[in-house]
Design an enzyme around this catalytic site. Structure first.
Site: not given
Length: 516
Positions: A355-356
């Site tokens: 994810c980020t």
């Protein structure tokens, strides 16, 4: 302001040098010792005086450092102070010692005050019930002033992004740690950010803290220093846990700090799915090797590995890892339902999640592991942010979506998305032009010039009808194209890999994200 590691007794020059290895702090003879200040200290704090004085000096010099075009290549350093440019450490040290003794004195006093609080806190923690450390280490009142850094020695303009000599910065971080009093942390974070002129969003819960803040580089540096010295976080946070990018206070419309049930909204109580049982962390280098191995296989569809993007569809749309499975979901709170609906897809698979910044994978991987169907579950430590710092031209293609007014960060020249209207390569989001809509839209300059500025035909039609009255800008409604969108998609058992080149242009009614 104290170091992230409390100094040992005696002369702690070694700790200070480790923290500021690029500065020569051994010759402190130029600074006039403040005998009156030292005389006022109690015995335990007096032993820290030498450390505090050196730390104050180092911090002051560090704030005067200015970037150079060649600094990245050859470590060249320059300092600017009192409208003078200094090219070597000796000259800047001599200048600070002779011209800024008062500032060093006040900063030393501030550091000693913070050290006294830290020492008192450490003693309290050692004797406190391990289950309730917060009750002992923090005041019972909401007086948070003891944990605000002294900024009196800095030029006020240096704390305001865009007005100092340096470009601003945005921080992204999280820390899972059981908190007894999230409301106190909320009050402290609010005061701290206001004190440093930071804007952004911070979520606090009993399970920890999750934040992204923007301001001047001096302000973000002071913020990190305070966070690393705070008793509840200093054992779980390190400097590398703070992801940095160019930006500033202007990247956020305001400061929002709040207490929630979760620090990332997955929609399941942390009491049911805890961050304490996540997937195995892989460093960016280890993750890179795993992805390389996965992509080298002749038939990824028959592989026992799934490269899983845990983000929302509008994030993966403008940037993603080659060969990934990118769920077509609008919110992370839909992720558990997505897993449940597609459970057979993960059976007997090795799952590489990303994810980020890593926070969604912490609990997302815990949820997937709890289902008991996967061979193994791994997650990218530090997220895409840290991966791109090491591998800007690696297997991640396109831009990195961020939840602020920049919308995206660019680490490479790849464009993997397209204009929603004409299909031309384009990856720069704009808000739908209909005031009541919440969506982001990809529309290229040519289509914008023709008036195509909405997320779908329905919104385009709404936008042509002017809305008047005080509620025009404040009233929001869900776009009709979002309402028609399947909430939880069902994947084929042999999922289709995401290509690295733009997909065929979507229909005009394809929607954008709800901003969260």
């Amino acid at each position: 302001m104290p170091s992230s590691t409390s100094p040992d007794q005696g002369d702690d020059l070694e700790n200070c040098i480790l923290r500021f290895s690029d500065l020569d702090l051994k010759d402190m003879s130029l600074i006039n010792p403040s005998s009156s200040l030292k005389a006022e200290l109690d015995g335990s704090t007096k032993k820290k005086y030498s450390f505090a004085k050196k730390k104050a000096f180092a911090l002051f010099v560090k704030t005067k450092e200015v970037p150079t075009k060649r600094s990245f290549e050859c470590k060249e350093k320059l300092w600017k102070c009192c409208r003078q440019l200094f090219t070597d450490q000796t000259s800047i040290h001599r200048h600070v010692a002779t011209q800024h003794a008062d500032e060093i004195y006040h900063q030393t006093a501030s550091i000693l005050k913070q050290l006294a609080v830290t020492l008192s806190t450490s003693k309290s923690l050692s004797s406190a019930d391990e289950k309730n450390p917060l009750k002992e280490c923090l005041p019972h009142s909401h007086d948070v002033s003891a944990w605000l850094p002294d900024i009196s020695c800095f030029n006020p303009d240096e704390l305001i992004s865009g007005q100092g000599s340096e470009e601003g910065e945005v921080l992204l971080y999280y820390c899972y740690h059981d908190l007894e009093d999230p409301q106190w942390i909320c009050a402290w974070q609010t005061a701290l950010c206001q004190h440093l002129h930071l804007t952004g969003k911070i979520r606090i819960a009993a399970e920890g803290i999750n934040g992204t803040v923007g301001g001047s580089k001096l302000a973000t540096r002071l913020y990190v220093e305070v966070m690393l010295s705070f008793p509840l976080f200093k054992d779980d946070l390190c400097k590398d846990d703070f992801k940095t990018s160019k930006g500033g206070a202007h990247c956020f419309p305001e400061l929002r700090v709040g207490v929630f049930e979760e620090i990332v909204p997955m929609g399941i109580s942390p009491k049911k799915i805890s961050y304490k049982k996540p997937g195995i962390h892989l460093s960016p280098g280890e993750f890179h090797k795993e992805v390389e191995k996965f992509l080298s296989q002749a038939n990824q569809e028959q592989s026992d590995t799934i490269l899983l993007d845990c983000r929302n569809f509008y994030e993966s749309k403008i940037g993603r890892f080659q060969g990934c499975l990118a769920p077509d979901i609008r919110k992370f709170s839909y992720f558990p339902s997505y897993v449940d609906k597609n459970l057979e897809l993960f059976r007997e698979k090795r799952v590489l999640m990303y994810c980020t910044g890593g926070i969604r994978c912490e609990r997302g991987s815990a949820y997937l592991k709890a289902k008991g169907v996967c061979k193994e579950v791994f997650q990218l430590k530090g997220g895409i942010h840290k991966y791109l710092e090491e591998f800007p031209d690696g297997f991640y293609k396109g831009k990195l979506f961020v939840f602020d007014e920049r919308y995206a960060l660019s680490y490479n020249s790849d464009v993997v998305s397209e204009c929603s209207y004409c299909g031309a390569r384009w990856d720069q989001y704009k808000l739908c032009s209909t005031p009541q809509c919440r969506q982001l839209v990809l529309t290229c300059p040519a289509c914008q010039g023709q008036g195509f500025t909405a997320c779908c035909v329905t919104c385009q039609d709404k936008g042509s009808r002017k809305v008047s009255g005080p509620m025009q800008d404040s009233f929001k409604e869900e776009c009709e194209c979002t309402a028609r969108r399947p909430r939880i998609p069902r994947e084929l058992l042999q999922h289709v890999r995401q290509p690295v080149s733009p997909e065929p242009g979507p229909d005009a009614d394809e929607d954008g994200p709800v901003l969260m």
